[in-house]
Design an enzyme around this catalytic site. Structure first.
Site, short mmCIF file in Angstrom:
data_model
loop_
_atom_site.label_atom_id
_atom_site.label_comp_id
_atom_site.label_asym_id
_atom_site.label_seq_id
_atom_site.Cartn_x
_atom_site.Cartn_y
_atom_site.Cartn_z
N GLN A 71 3.27 9.93 0.82
CA GLN A 71 4.53 9.18 0.85
C GLN A 71 5.36 9.40 -0.42
O GLN A 71 6.52 8.98 -0.46
CB GLN A 71 4.27 7.68 1.03
CG GLN A 71 3.65 7.33 2.39
CD GLN A 71 3.45 5.83 2.51
OE1 GLN A 71 2.44 5.30 2.09
NE2 GLN A 71 4.45 5.15 3.07
N HIS B 282 -2.43 7.66 6.79
CA HIS B 282 -1.45 8.57 6.17
C HIS B 282 -2.12 9.85 5.67
O HIS B 282 -1.48 10.90 5.61
CB HIS B 282 -0.76 7.88 4.98
CG HIS B 282 0.36 6.95 5.36
ND1 HIS B 282 1.45 7.36 6.07
CD2 HIS B 282 0.55 5.63 5.11
CE1 HIS B 282 2.28 6.34 6.25
NE2 HIS B 282 1.75 5.27 5.68
N CYS C 236 6.03 0.00 7.30
CA CYS C 236 5.62 1.12 6.46
C CYS C 236 6.82 1.53 5.63
O CYS C 236 7.93 1.63 6.14
CB CYS C 236 5.16 2.28 7.34
SG CYS C 236 4.71 3.75 6.40
N LEU C 237 6.59 1.79 4.35
CA LEU C 237 7.71 2.16 3.47
C LEU C 237 8.36 3.47 3.90
O LEU C 237 9.52 3.72 3.60
CB LEU C 237 7.22 2.27 2.02
CG LEU C 237 6.74 0.94 1.39
CD1 LEU C 237 6.15 1.19 0.01
CD2 LEU C 237 7.88 -0.09 1.31
N HIS D 201 -4.34 1.39 7.55
CA HIS D 201 -2.97 1.93 7.62
C HIS D 201 -2.80 3.08 6.61
O HIS D 201 -2.27 4.13 6.96
CB HIS D 201 -1.97 0.79 7.33
CG HIS D 201 -0.53 1.23 7.25
ND1 HIS D 201 0.43 0.76 8.12
CD2 HIS D 201 0.10 2.08 6.39
CE1 HIS D 201 1.60 1.34 7.80
NE2 HIS D 201 1.42 2.12 6.76
N GLU D 202 -3.27 2.86 5.38
CA GLU D 202 -3.06 3.87 4.34
C GLU D 202 -3.91 5.11 4.57
O GLU D 202 -3.46 6.23 4.35
CB GLU D 202 -3.33 3.28 2.95
CG GLU D 202 -2.41 2.14 2.54
CD GLU D 202 -0.93 2.44 2.71
OE1 GLU D 202 -0.53 3.62 2.55
OE2 GLU D 202 -0.16 1.52 3.00
N GLY E 246 0.83 -1.19 0.00
CA GLY E 246 0.00 0.00 0.00
C GLY E 246 0.87 1.24 0.00
O GLY E 246 2.00 1.22 0.49
NI NI Z 1 2.63 3.37 5.63
#
Ligand code: NI
Length: 185
Positions: A50, A145, A99-100, A141-142, A45
């Protein structure tokens, strides 16, 4: 095109993202670039902040979980202006999240196992669906953000303190990852 991923400590990750408009300039290209970026980073995701865009746009690729969860088969979704309408269950489940934007960190996070979600797809067609399991996990989660939240906001203060050194290194621009990142200055 693969875009560099913003790292914890970058102010854009703490901002409330703006709604996407129907005539949003460069939207198609941004979505295509986000899919390239997600694939290159082998993530499931990615949210627009991001990749440096404070917009309410998320992409999800849950296909790596298809073996355990048949509902994840072919599950790739573009979510424009998504909203969680309801959590249709009281059941919370734990999963070790990463998380990236926080390379090298993963922690158990409790979240509701089911969401009722409304979003527009890449063609601005409205959808209202109920997702459970990993689809519910990734979408929560997304969507966090888009409201300036990251998964470490959900862990205990003790656990967070234990991550302090790693988080500080990220804030100070010393993060490393196996994919392209935009280190903090
Ligand atoms: Ni994330």
């Amino acid at each position: 095109m693969i875009l560099p991923i913003t790292v914890y400590g970058n102010p854009i990750l703490r901002k409330k993202a703006q709604p996407v408009t129907k005539d949003q300039e460069g939207l198609k290209e941004l979505i295509a670039n986000m899919y390239d970026t997600l694939a290159a980073a082998e993530g499931v995701g990615l949210a627009a902040p991001q990749v440096g865009q404070s917009l309410r746009l998320v992409i999800i690729d849950a296909t790596p979980f298809a073996e355990d969860e048949p509902a994840c088969k072919d599950f790739k979704r573009t979510l424009i202006n998504p909203e969680i309408l309801d959590f249709p269950t009281d059941e919370e489940v734990k999963f070790n999240e990463g998380c990236l934007s926080l390379p090298g960190i993963s922690e158990d996070v409790w979240r509701p196992d089911k969401v009722e979600i409304r979003y527009f797809d890449e063609n601005f067609v409205e959808h209202q669906e109920v997702w459970n399991g990993m689809r519910a996990r990734i979408s929560q989660h997304e969507l966090d953000h888009l409201d300036g939240k990251v998964f470490t906001d959900h862990i205990s203060p003790i656990r967070r303190r234990m991550l302090g050194g790693k988080l500080n290194a990220m804030i100070k621009g010393k993060a490393t990852a196996r994919y392209k990142i935009l280190n903090n200055k």
